[in-house]
Design an enzyme around this catalytic site. Structure first.
Site, PDB file in Angstrom:
ATOM      1  N   TYR A 189       0.845  -1.198   0.000  1.00  0.00           N
ATOM      2  CA  TYR A 189       0.000   0.000   0.000  1.00  0.00           C
ATOM      3  C   TYR A 189       0.876   1.243   0.000  1.00  0.00           C
ATOM      4  CZ  TYR A 189       0.995   0.441   5.014  1.00  0.00           C
ATOM      5  OH  TYR A 189       1.626   0.574   6.220  1.00  0.00           O
ATOM      6  N   CYS A 190       0.369   2.305  -0.630  1.00  0.00           N
ATOM      7  CA  CYS A 190       1.056   3.600  -0.622  1.00  0.00           C
ATOM      8  C   CYS A 190      -0.013   4.692  -0.670  1.00  0.00           C
ATOM      9  CB  CYS A 190       2.050   3.713  -1.780  1.00  0.00           C
ATOM     10  SG  CYS A 190       1.283   3.639  -3.407  1.00  0.00           S
ATOM     11  N   THR A 191       0.390   5.935  -0.842  1.00  0.00           N
ATOM     12  CA  THR A 191      -0.539   7.048  -0.692  1.00  0.00           C
ATOM     13  C   THR A 191      -1.718   6.977  -1.663  1.00  0.00           C
ATOM     14  OG1 THR A 191       1.379   8.348  -0.084  1.00  0.00           O
ATOM     15  CG2 THR A 191      -0.662   9.553  -0.495  1.00  0.00           C
ATOM     16  N   ILE A 218      -3.969   4.456   0.162  1.00  0.00           N
ATOM     17  CA  ILE A 218      -4.505   4.800   1.480  1.00  0.00           C
ATOM     18  C   ILE A 218      -5.581   5.882   1.331  1.00  0.00           C
ATOM     19  CG2 ILE A 218      -3.908   5.688   3.765  1.00  0.00           C
ATOM     20  CD1 ILE A 218      -0.894   4.950   2.778  1.00  0.00           C
TER      21      ILE A 218
END
Ligand SMILES: [Zn+2]
Ligand SMILES: [Zn+2]
Length: 308
Positions: A189-191, A218
């Site tokens: 997961y990342c921004t 996210i």
């Protein structure tokens, strides 16, 4: 009526002439009065732009008339405001650049076709992520961001790699430190999702057998579930806000100066120093400085234009 908005999107698609796309983007954004950052690469485009809602809409209409970008899926968030000339207060300027890679992992050989990145992890919606974690007790949530971002916010129980920028990921994965996770389901997961498009490929290439990526990142997860979820703390973003604190979130960071619970990140006051420090609201009003200024500005640390 003028309303400040922030527009975010990325699209992995082969672009035959990135320089021509750059010139077009610069002209288009300038004409519409948008500020922010656009990166154009042979493998696609990544943008975060702020301005009046009408200008943002005109921008999306214009780019969707260009074949490779016809189906761009942008996310919207509220901007802080507009100045007297109608320019976004969330970005100091407009920057439009070509780069060898959309995200600087050091893998320009990444394979991309009309359907996007080839060989990446299966996409999970926020609901699917929660269902997977509820179903399978061996799921690993793997943070695809720089570690400073994870110090103020991350998924509960996540693995946080020791990386200062995306360039460090390959050495980190090759270190053997995560080899015992290769037989477990791993969700990156990342921004906003763009970094996981590449990271999930790198992990699959290195023998991770069951790799997923959180689609929309996210940002989308928090849009759906907010802080009453598997998320803890704040989300770092790439505009003047620095971090977004979801309603009801409890800070998980510790202020570098006074030790209080904190969600804020501030740049070291030394201009060539790229270190960001966890800083509480009170200490943010004073001088923010690290001790040795070891991370210099020649290191590319801002790796994701797309943010919530
Ligand atoms: Zn403090
Ligand atoms: Zn410093």
């Amino acid at each position: 009526m003028a309303v400040a908005k922030i527009l975010l999107f990325y699209k992995f698609v082969p672009l035959a002439d990135p320089e021509a796309v750059r010139a077009w983007q610069l002209e288009l954004c300038s004409r519409l009065g948008l500020r922010g950052r656009v990166i154009v690469a042979p493998h696609g485009i990544n943008a975060t732009l702020g301005g009046d809602v009408a200008a943002c809409k005109d921008y999306l209409k214009a780019i969707r008339r260009y074949g490779p970008l016809h189906d761009v899926d942008a996310s919207w968030s509220d901007g802080t405001g507009l100045d007297a000339a109608g320019r976004s207060l969330d970005f100091p300027r407009l920057s439009v650049k070509t780069r060898p890679e959309l995200v600087a992992f050091g893998v320009p050989e990444l394979a991309v076709d009309g359907d996007g990145v080839i060989g990446g992890g299966a996409r999970l919606t926020p609901e699917e992520l929660d269902a997977l974690v509820a179903d399978r007790e061996d799921v690993v949530l793997f943070d695809g961001r720089n570690r400073i971002e994870a110090t103020v916010g991350r998924f509960d129980g996540a693995v946080v790699p020791e990386v200062d920028n995306t360039h460090d990921f390959i050495a980190e994965l090759d270190s053997g430190r995560y080899d015992d996770l290769r037989s477990r389901p791993v969700v990156t997961y990342c921004t906003g999702g763009v970094r996981c498009e590449v990271l999930s490929v790198l992990m699959r290439q290195r023998g991770f057998g069951e790799v997923y990526q959180l689609d929309g990142g996210i940002a989308r997860y928090l849009e759906r579930f907010g802080s009453r979820s598997r998320w803890r703390g704040a989300l770092t973003v790439f505009d003047a806000r620095e971090v977004v604190v979801p309603a009801g979130a409890t800070p998980i960071g510790t202020c570098h100066s006074c030790g209080a619970a904190a969600s804020g990140l501030r740049n070291c006051r030394e201009p060539v120093c790229r270190i960001r420090l966890v800083t509480c609201t009170q200490c943010a009003t004073g001088k923010v400085s690290c001790t040795d200024h070891s991370q210099r500005s020649d290191q590319e640390s801002m790796s994701e234009a797309t943010a919530p």
